[in-house]
Design an enzyme around this catalytic site. Structure first.
Site, PDB file in Angstrom:
ATOM      1  N   HIS A 156      34.605  24.196 -28.732  1.00  0.00           N
ATOM      2  CA  HIS A 156      34.212  22.596 -28.230  1.00  0.00           C
ATOM      3  C   HIS A 156      32.821  22.558 -27.205  1.00  0.00           C
ATOM      4  O   HIS A 156      32.645  21.786 -27.812  1.00  0.00           O
ATOM      5  CB  HIS A 156      35.946  21.845 -27.162  1.00  0.00           C
ATOM      6  CG  HIS A 156      35.687  20.538 -26.664  1.00  0.00           C
ATOM      7  ND1 HIS A 156      35.298  19.522 -27.676  1.00  0.00           N
ATOM      8  CD2 HIS A 156      34.633  19.910 -26.142  1.00  0.00           C
ATOM      9  CE1 HIS A 156      34.927  18.412 -27.658  1.00  0.00           C
ATOM     10  NE2 HIS A 156      34.721  18.850 -26.361  1.00  0.00           N
ATOM     11  N   HIS A 171      27.136  21.809 -26.447  1.00  0.00           N
ATOM     12  CA  HIS A 171      26.508  21.913 -24.623  1.00  0.00           C
ATOM     13  C   HIS A 171      26.104  23.268 -24.513  1.00  0.00           C
ATOM     14  O   HIS A 171      26.131  23.228 -23.400  1.00  0.00           O
ATOM     15  CB  HIS A 171      27.792  21.457 -23.716  1.00  0.00           C
ATOM     16  CG  HIS A 171      27.862  20.253 -23.359  1.00  0.00           C
ATOM     17  ND1 HIS A 171      27.768  18.589 -23.677  1.00  0.00           N
ATOM     18  CD2 HIS A 171      30.004  19.320 -24.243  1.00  0.00           C
ATOM     19  CE1 HIS A 171      28.673  17.666 -23.371  1.00  0.00           C
ATOM     20  NE2 HIS A 171      29.780  18.576 -23.751  1.00  0.00           N
ATOM     21  N   LYS A 218      25.451  12.285 -32.020  1.00  0.00           N
ATOM     22  CA  LYS A 218      25.607  12.246 -30.487  1.00  0.00           C
ATOM     23  C   LYS A 218      24.849  11.267 -29.769  1.00  0.00           C
ATOM     24  O   LYS A 218      23.782  12.013 -29.806  1.00  0.00           O
ATOM     25  CB  LYS A 218      26.372  13.402 -30.362  1.00  0.00           C
ATOM     26  CG  LYS A 218      27.300  13.587 -28.387  1.00  0.00           C
ATOM     27  CD  LYS A 218      27.468  15.078 -28.528  1.00  0.00           C
ATOM     28  CE  LYS A 218      28.718  14.680 -27.255  1.00  0.00           C
ATOM     29  NZ  LYS A 218      28.968  16.059 -26.216  1.00  0.00           N
TER      30      LYS A 218
END
Length: 293
Positions: A156, A171, A218
């Site tokens: 993730h 990220h 995003k």
């Protein structure tokens, strides 16, 4: 050489994060090892493409000869992009995870992290036991969307996932660079800081961007730029183990930020649901702000 945390550092995650930044000798030098091109800024709710060119101008080939960078690169294709798709581990993939953790634990950054968590009473006393704890919190699977084990913290945070028509997680700058180079990521512009300066520049170490990954957008994703994989793993791990707060205030380099961290509760040990930096502002008076890296 192990860097034992001081009494002051053990009492303050702010000071511990500063020490991690100082110990990240594997961090790349902006304009030397890599270069970015931020182009135009926008609000996170503003649609449209504010960047005609790619975010990354390039990364030196020599970077991928560094052990943690090379093994980290090998991990990125081990996961199913769509949530709801059950993840399957092969023997080779398990070896890559083990090799990555070994490489990280050989660095001053992760060794400091282990000693720090041990001294705070939230981590095991040996590197071997700490490796098992890292595997549990970052690489053991859980159900995020669907009936089976379709996600893990590492996937993730560092790789990113697709859920419906949106992107979650994602990220990490290395993953962004690789996917952009492959034509899978379309950089749509940087998101202007909420506080501090009015604009970002190409020397920034922490940026918020808007992008599309294989056609799914995003609105905002914040990540460090040029930091080593072991630094990010250590920083998020320390916040995960040493703080029960969803947001932990830190000062990293010149940046005032929160590390946002959510967990999956498990009787075998909690697992990372997500972890990422949330930029508050920039303070050039921070202790390490003017050091050359």
């Amino acid at each position: 050489m192990a860097h034992n945390p001081t009494t002051e550092e053990l009492q303050s995650l702010v000071l511990a994060a500063r020490k991690l930044w100082e110990l990240d000798t594997n961090r790349l030098k902006a304009g030397v090892d890599y270069a970015i091109n931020l182009q135009d800024g926008k609000s996170m709710w503003q649609k449209g493409d504010a960047a005609a060119e790619k975010l990354f101008k390039g990364v030196k080939k020599e970077v991928w000869q560094r052990p943690t960078f090379l093994i980290f690169y090998n991990l990125l294709d081990n996961y199913e992009r769509e949530t709801g798709t059950v993840e399957q581990d092969t023997a080779q993939e398990k070896k890559e995870v083990s090799d990555f953790l070994d490489a990280c634990l050989a660095t001053p950054v992760m060794q400091y992290c282990q000693l720090y968590c041990e001294e705070r009473g939230v981590g095991p006393k040996t590197l071997a036991e700490f490796k098992r704890a890292l595997y549990q919190m970052w690489f053991s699977y859980y159900r995020r969307d669907g009936a089976g084990n379709d996600s893990c913290g590492f996937e993730h945070v560092f790789v990113g996932e697709s859920k419906g028509d949106s992107i979650t997680g994602f990220h990490n700058w290395v993953q962004f660079y690789i996917e952009e180079a492959r034509g899978h990521v379309d950089y749509l512009g940087y998101v202007r800081p909420k506080a501090g300066r009015d604009a970002s520049d190409d020397e920034d170490r922490l940026i918020s961007v808007q992008f599309a990954w294989k056609g799914e957008e995003k609105n905002v994703s914040t990540f460090f730029v040029g930091t080593s994989p072991e630094f990010e793993l250590a920083l998020y791990t320390m916040c995960f183990l040493c703080s029960e707060e969803e947001k932990t205030y830190l000062e990293v380099g010149p940046y005032d930020l929160n590390i946002v961290c959510y967990r999956i509760r498990s009787k075998y040990g909690d697992k990372v649901a997500t972890a990422y930096p949330d930029l508050i502002g920039e303070d050039p008076t921070n202790d390490l702000a003017n050091m050359a890296f």
